[in-house]
Design a protein around this motif. Sequence first.
Motif: not given
Length: 441
Positions: A74-84, A97-101, A107-113, A165-169
């Motif tokens: 459930y948490a994965g579904f909710i939080i990873i949607n931020i990445e979407v 990676r428009v939010f890279g700025s 960095d923390v967000l991508i690591a958590a994802f 696919l997310f991790l491969t990407m």
Amino acid sequence: MEYLPNIVFAIILFAGIGYFARNVNRLRRNIKLGRDVDVSDNTSLRWKNMARIALGQTKMVVRPIAGLLHIIVYAGFIIINIEVLEIIIDGLLGTHRVFGSLGTLYDVLIAAFEVLALLVIVSVTIFWVRRNILRLRRFVKPEMKGWPKKDGNMILYIEFVLMVLFLTMNGADYQLQQLGADHYTQAGAFPVSQYIAPLFEGMSISSLVVIERTAWWLHIAGILFFLNYLYYSKHLHILLAFPNTYYGRTKPKGQFKNLDAVTEEVKLMLDPSADPFAAPAEDAAEPEKFGASDVMDLTWVQLLNAYTCTECGRCTDECPANQTGKKLSPRKIMMDTRDRLEQVGKNIEANKGKFVEDNNQLLDNYITREELWACTTCNACVQACPVSIDPLSIIMDMRQYLVMEQSAAPTDLNNMMGNIENNGAPWPFNQMDRLNWANEE
């Protein structure tokens, strides 16, 4: 040609969202076929229930292992949607990676994802084992054969593939960043996919770009497919759990609703000045149908319940009738209600917005009388449901129809009601003899 990928992405995105909106409209239409019911009471309690049960998952953790695994997914579904959201912006604007700025926060967000993605992979694997190898009893009931079983597994496969696919990407992206490839700026932290990156060592930049772009496109296309698959799946509860818990029952579980028509009849009988044989007023409304024999007789909240059912089987697992071999399964009651409602919806679509009698109904064609009368009305199913579904209300409404519209109660029940009417008690003894037991030695 430079903007062709962005155009293709926009077409896929808006087609997916458009089809999803179409399904949402079908869903709303079907639910609104139910009778209106006032659910405007206890607003603060309803908000608390939604926050506690739907958002907080409090009823899931009653079974700790399944509850914890579900919370991870459930948490994965909710939080990873931020990445979407980032993927959508990148796809439409042609950025990367428009939010890279955002720097360290990014960095923390991508690591958590990534950590969540790995945990989701582990969790859905365990769920698959529980369903297909351990074969827990509630997953092999008769109503879970065929499509329900395939659907349960299909969702697990989709979630597994999306996370891979997310991790491969990210793994290919990380490798491209290390090689200083154009358009792949240094952004993000990759605690999981950095261990996938060695699989790509020795590949050319062009090959890595193909892998990264392929995983990127399949990931977003898979998410859009998953979004539109929800309507046909038990996982519709991802969206409906929130309104369903808000509109869930707030009164004590043992309190049954009164019928206004019956209440008026009783008042008339108790009023010595009233004429019980008087004809109804000319402008009096036609008496409503007692109980329910089809989905249109149920309330829209009950129909929302049917669409929200997760088919987890906790209700059936707790049902004493089912445990003792009776035919009743509260989960099947909800699944049958949803199936009949879908049939009615297709009938309306086929007949240009109007329902045409099809010689089917929920009673007998989907739910048998044997199932209805097996219920002990103990409310165990209602208590066990993790999203506030009330199978008992449907059972009681259909029983009411059988008794009050068809006089089709079981013989034992008819005898009991006759005894109550004649003797003031369910037993076949005269009221004058009720205290005879006190005189026995």
